[in-house]
Design a protein around this motif. Structure first.
Motif, mmCIF file in Angstrom:
data_model
loop_
_atom_site.group_PDB
_atom_site.id
_atom_site.type_symbol
_atom_site.label_atom_id
_atom_site.label_comp_id
_atom_site.label_asym_id
_atom_site.label_seq_id
_atom_site.Cartn_x
_atom_site.Cartn_y
_atom_site.Cartn_z
ATOM 1 N N VAL A 182 9.207 -0.150 -6.538
ATOM 2 C CA VAL A 182 9.228 -1.532 -7.021
ATOM 3 C C VAL A 182 10.269 -2.345 -6.252
ATOM 4 O O VAL A 182 10.001 -3.463 -5.809
ATOM 5 N N TRP A 225 -1.070 1.497 -1.387
ATOM 6 C CA TRP A 225 -0.184 1.562 -2.526
ATOM 7 C C TRP A 225 0.312 2.989 -2.663
ATOM 8 O O TRP A 225 -0.136 3.883 -1.949
ATOM 9 N N ASP A 257 0.569 2.123 -12.802
ATOM 10 C CA ASP A 257 1.544 2.096 -13.892
ATOM 11 C C ASP A 257 1.305 3.175 -14.931
ATOM 12 O O ASP A 257 2.101 3.341 -15.840
ATOM 13 N N THR A 267 3.250 -1.635 -4.253
ATOM 14 C CA THR A 267 2.402 -1.568 -5.431
ATOM 15 C C THR A 267 2.197 -0.111 -5.825
ATOM 16 O O THR A 267 1.941 0.748 -4.976
ATOM 17 N N THR A 268 2.310 0.158 -7.133
ATOM 18 C CA THR A 268 2.053 1.504 -7.652
ATOM 19 C C THR A 268 1.136 1.403 -8.866
ATOM 20 O O THR A 268 0.983 0.332 -9.455
ATOM 21 N N ASN A 307 -2.635 -1.094 -14.185
ATOM 22 C CA ASN A 307 -3.096 -0.417 -12.969
ATOM 23 C C ASN A 307 -3.095 1.094 -13.186
ATOM 24 O O ASN A 307 -2.285 1.814 -12.609
ATOM 25 N N HIS A 312 -4.396 -3.189 -7.778
ATOM 26 C CA HIS A 312 -3.866 -4.461 -7.297
ATOM 27 C C HIS A 312 -2.551 -4.756 -7.985
ATOM 28 O O HIS A 312 -2.269 -4.238 -9.067
ATOM 29 N N ALA A 313 -1.771 -5.582 -7.358
ATOM 30 C CA ALA A 313 -0.456 -5.946 -7.905
ATOM 31 C C ALA A 313 -0.595 -6.928 -9.034
ATOM 32 O O ALA A 313 -1.555 -7.590 -9.199
#
Length: 135
Positions: free
Chosen positions: A45, A15, A53, A50-51, A83, A134-135
């Motif tokens: 995005v 990620w 937040d 995935t990053t 996340n 995780h996404a």
């Protein structure tokens, strides 16, 4: 950064750390990190990367404030995130690291806190657990 991630990391589960919400309230270091991250999140995005937040963990790397008190602030800064990510660089410091890094004392303090008896209960008080992003 997104192109590099796609070329080298796509399909690995990796990620991308994004720290675009940092401002001058996080000090000059936080502002610079925040400015460098501006615009990265929407590009990530759009590319399906995935990053985190929310991002926290910026401090002056001194022992002016006990690390446990700083960590309470970091937890407050990520409150409500799905996340979140708190940056830290704990280490067992030896002579080689001490010679290479001016932040050895801070790294030792971070390690002592993360290995100590107060860390997991502090997470629990904030309704958090350790886990993989995780996404």
């Amino acid at each position: 950064m997104v192109t590099l991630w796609q070329r080298r990391l796509k399909g690995t589960g990796a990620w991308l750390r994004v720290a675009d919400e940092l401002t001058l309230a996080h000090g000059l270091k936080g502002l610079v990190i925040g400015l460098l991250g501006r615009g990265l999140r929407p590009r990530a995005v759009q590319a399906g990367i995935t990053t985190n937040d929310r991002f926290s963990g910026i401090y002056d790397l001194t022992d002016r404030v006990p690390y446990a008190a700083l960590f309470e602030r970091f937890l407050a800064e990520i409150s409500g995130a799905k996340n979140p990510l708190i940056m830290c660089h704990p280490a067992e410091v030896d002579d080689a690291l001490r010679a290479a890094s001016t932040f050895s004392t801070a790294r030792e303090a971070e390690l002592r806190f993360l290995e100590g008896p107060d860390f997991l209960p502090m997470l629990a008080r904030h309704g958090l657990t350790l886990g993989r992003l995780h996404a």
